[in-house]
Scaffold this active site. Structure first.
Site, PDB file in Angstrom:
ATOM      1  N   LYS A 111       0.855   3.050   0.197  1.00  0.00           N
ATOM      2  CA  LYS A 111       0.704   1.615   0.476  1.00  0.00           C
ATOM      3  C   LYS A 111      -0.433   1.012  -0.340  1.00  0.00           C
ATOM      4  O   LYS A 111      -0.354  -0.138  -0.769  1.00  0.00           O
ATOM      5  CB  LYS A 111       0.481   1.370   1.974  1.00  0.00           C
ATOM      6  CG  LYS A 111       1.742   1.659   2.778  1.00  0.00           C
ATOM      7  CD  LYS A 111       1.794   0.960   4.122  1.00  0.00           C
ATOM      8  CE  LYS A 111       3.170   1.197   4.739  1.00  0.00           C
ATOM      9  NZ  LYS A 111       3.368   0.572   6.020  1.00  0.00           N
ATOM     10  N   LYS A 192      12.062   5.802   0.125  1.00  0.00           N
ATOM     11  CA  LYS A 192      12.558   5.700   1.499  1.00  0.00           C
ATOM     12  C   LYS A 192      12.940   4.254   1.808  1.00  0.00           C
ATOM     13  O   LYS A 192      12.322   3.325   1.282  1.00  0.00           O
ATOM     14  CB  LYS A 192      11.490   6.270   2.452  1.00  0.00           C
ATOM     15  CG  LYS A 192      10.899   5.339   3.465  1.00  0.00           C
ATOM     16  CD  LYS A 192       9.819   5.960   4.282  1.00  0.00           C
ATOM     17  CE  LYS A 192       8.846   4.877   4.731  1.00  0.00           C
ATOM     18  NZ  LYS A 192       9.161   4.154   5.926  1.00  0.00           N
ATOM     19  N   LYS A 195      11.023  -1.572   5.405  1.00  0.00           N
ATOM     20  CA  LYS A 195      11.064  -3.002   5.725  1.00  0.00           C
ATOM     21  C   LYS A 195      10.340  -3.793   4.659  1.00  0.00           C
ATOM     22  O   LYS A 195      10.771  -4.839   4.226  1.00  0.00           O
ATOM     23  CB  LYS A 195      10.325  -3.265   7.033  1.00  0.00           C
ATOM     24  CG  LYS A 195      11.013  -2.763   8.246  1.00  0.00           C
ATOM     25  CD  LYS A 195      10.305  -3.326   9.467  1.00  0.00           C
ATOM     26  CE  LYS A 195      10.070  -2.258  10.490  1.00  0.00           C
ATOM     27  NZ  LYS A 195       8.702  -1.811  10.559  1.00  0.00           N
TER      28      LYS A 195
HETATM   29  P1  ATP Z   1       7.053  -0.602   6.533  1.00  0.00           P
HETATM   30  O1  ATP Z   1       7.951  -0.593   5.347  1.00  0.00           O
HETATM   31  O2  ATP Z   1       6.614  -1.951   6.958  1.00  0.00           O
HETATM   32  O3  ATP Z   1       5.944   0.407   6.437  1.00  0.00           O
HETATM   33  P2  ATP Z   1       8.903   1.021   7.917  1.00  0.00           P
HETATM   34  O4  ATP Z   1      10.251   0.573   7.560  1.00  0.00           O
HETATM   35  O5  ATP Z   1       8.376   2.269   7.280  1.00  0.00           O
HETATM   36  O6  ATP Z   1       7.917  -0.167   7.758  1.00  0.00           O
HETATM   37  P3  ATP Z   1       7.718   1.504  10.514  1.00  0.00           P
HETATM   38  O7  ATP Z   1       7.479   0.413  11.458  1.00  0.00           O
HETATM   39  O8  ATP Z   1       6.532   1.954   9.723  1.00  0.00           O
HETATM   40  O9  ATP Z   1       8.886   1.187   9.499  1.00  0.00           O
HETATM   41  O10 ATP Z   1       8.351   2.755  11.259  1.00  0.00           O
HETATM   42  C1  ATP Z   1       8.977   2.748  12.525  1.00  0.00           C
HETATM   43  C2  ATP Z   1       9.640   4.094  12.730  1.00  0.00           C
HETATM   44  O11 ATP Z   1      10.752   4.233  11.830  1.00  0.00           O
HETATM   45  C3  ATP Z   1       8.727   5.301  12.416  1.00  0.00           C
HETATM   46  O12 ATP Z   1       8.938   6.303  13.388  1.00  0.00           O
HETATM   47  C4  ATP Z   1       9.165   5.762  11.072  1.00  0.00           C
HETATM   48  O13 ATP Z   1       8.941   7.143  10.859  1.00  0.00           O
HETATM   49  C5  ATP Z   1      10.649   5.454  11.104  1.00  0.00           C
HETATM   50  N1  ATP Z   1      11.180   5.206   9.758  1.00  0.00           N
HETATM   51  C6  ATP Z   1      10.762   4.260   8.904  1.00  0.00           C
HETATM   52  N2  ATP Z   1      11.478   4.290   7.766  1.00  0.00           N
HETATM   53  C7  ATP Z   1      12.365   5.314   7.907  1.00  0.00           C
HETATM   54  C8  ATP Z   1      13.375   5.860   7.059  1.00  0.00           C
HETATM   55  N3  ATP Z   1      13.614   5.352   5.869  1.00  0.00           N
HETATM   56  N4  ATP Z   1      14.101   6.902   7.518  1.00  0.00           N
HETATM   57  C9  ATP Z   1      13.881   7.414   8.747  1.00  0.00           C
HETATM   58  N5  ATP Z   1      12.934   6.951   9.594  1.00  0.00           N
HETATM   59  C10 ATP Z   1      12.177   5.912   9.189  1.00  0.00           C
END
Ligand code: ATP
Ligand code: LTN
Length: 334
Positions: A111, A192, A195
């Protein structure tokens, strides 16, 4: 009853990775554990979102969680900033974690590479996460693969605190699903699904069927034409197999044996995802027709959470030698 805790950032629309990696397990655990789920708006502040967006995303994230099957009457669902104990214990966690430990966190490295202003909060983010978890004597933390390192650090923090001050904090375990723990972006399968990347390769939880089908049709694969689960050599095809496996409760290797062509694999994966998400989209439209109800439910959740959190915080402060003003006042007054 065993306690489960997990959190999600209100950083925009939830996606298929959040659902398959984490939220689906949150829903299932409600039948076995006492579950506490938190929209971690304080964590979102690390990247300075626009205030109106943050407020709106906190409500829509809670609405999405309920649409996906989180039942606020059975579980505790609340927004992190409304239970002040999280920020207070976080300071104690910052004083318990090492600078070197925080510097090794890969999420911070990823990040901070992507942002111009790197806040101190982005660096100490895992200390606040440890506070979230440890306030509730949590046994299990259901998360995706990317959070493994943070949960392991949380365990180390709890153990160090207990060594310093005596048994105070329960040491939690992570729960990471076999299939779906790391869903990749459909356009950039080496990254990955996320969001905050705002990529055309992300599948939103409320996306319409036509758009889902189109995105899977355009998913990046490779040119060797062989369907085989091999994430390092074939990230795009392996991601499709991983998604279809997670959506149908099979293994990616077994799913791979059913296909010889990319086209059929893409169509079937899209169909499975459409079946999975259509009910969520429908109930989301109903939930969002009354946002004040969501605010109300979050307030009830915060009241439930505070009861547990304040008891743990008092114990941690007391054991660390901080003066408990309320107690000493009460004591001196009999
Ligand atoms: P950001 O991009 O804002 O960091 P994010 O999409 O990674 O957000 P989080 O709010 O950080 O989402 O994560 C919420 C949950 O979803 C966590 O348990 C995280 O491990 C899971 N998660 C996030 N992205 C993935 C993915 N691509 N595959 C599987 N699990 C995920
Ligand atoms: N760091 C997590 C979100 C998060 C969390 C938590 C997850 C904050 N507090 C406590 C599990 C338990 C993330 O970025 N996905």
């Amino acid at each position: 009853m065993a306690r489960t805790f997990s959190g999600i950032q209100p950083s925009g629309g939830m996606h298929l990775g959040n659902y398959l990696g984490a939220v689906r397990n949150w829903v299932a655990l409600q039948d076995k554990h006492q579950c506490i789920y938190c929209v971690v708006d304080l964590h979102a502040l690390t990247t300075a979102p626009n205030p109106a967006d943050l407020r709106a995303n906190t409500l829509t994230t809670a609405g999405l969680l309920m649409s996906a099957g989180i039942r606020p009457n059975d579980s505790t669902l609340f927004a992190q900033s409304t239970v002040g104990e999280h920020a207070e214990l976080a300071w104690m966690m910052e004083c318990t974690v090492g600078f070197g430990e925080l510097r090794r966190m890969t999420q911070f490295k990823d990040k901070s590479d992507r942002t111009e202003f790197i806040s101190a909060g982005l660096f100490t983010y895992p200390a606040l996460q440890a506070s979230d978890i440890l306030l509730y004597d949590t046994e299990l933390v259901p998360v995706g693969e990317d959070q493994r390192q943070h949960i392991e650090l949380c365990r180390d923090i709890a153990e160090r605190f207990n060594n310093r001050y005596g048994e105070t904090l329960a040491v939690p375990s992570h729960m990471i699903p076999k299939a779906g723990a790391r869903i990749m972006d459909l356009q950039n399968p080496q990254d990955k699904m996320s969001k905050s990347l705002d990529s055309p390769g992300t599948i939103g939880l409320t996306e319409d069927n036509t758009s889902i089908a189109r995105k899977f049709k355009r998913a990046v694969t490779d040119s060797d034409g062989e369907v085989r689960y091999d994430p390092a050599a074939k990230p795009g095809v392996s991601n499709l197999l991983g998604i279809l496996a997670a959506a149908t409760n099979r293994t990616p290797e077994a799913v791979g044996e059913d296909y010889s062509q990319y086209g059929a694999l893409k169509t079937d994966t899209a169909d499975a995802v459409i079946d999975l998400l259509a009910p969520i989209r429908q109930s989301y439209a109903e939930f969002m027709s009354d946002p004040t109800e969501i605010t109300h439910l979050l307030a009830i959740g915060a009241d439930k959470a505070r009861v547990v959190a304040s008891a743990t915080l008092q114990r941690a402060k007391d054991n660390a030698g901080l003066i408990l003003h309320n107690n000493s006042y009460n004591n001196s007054n009999g």
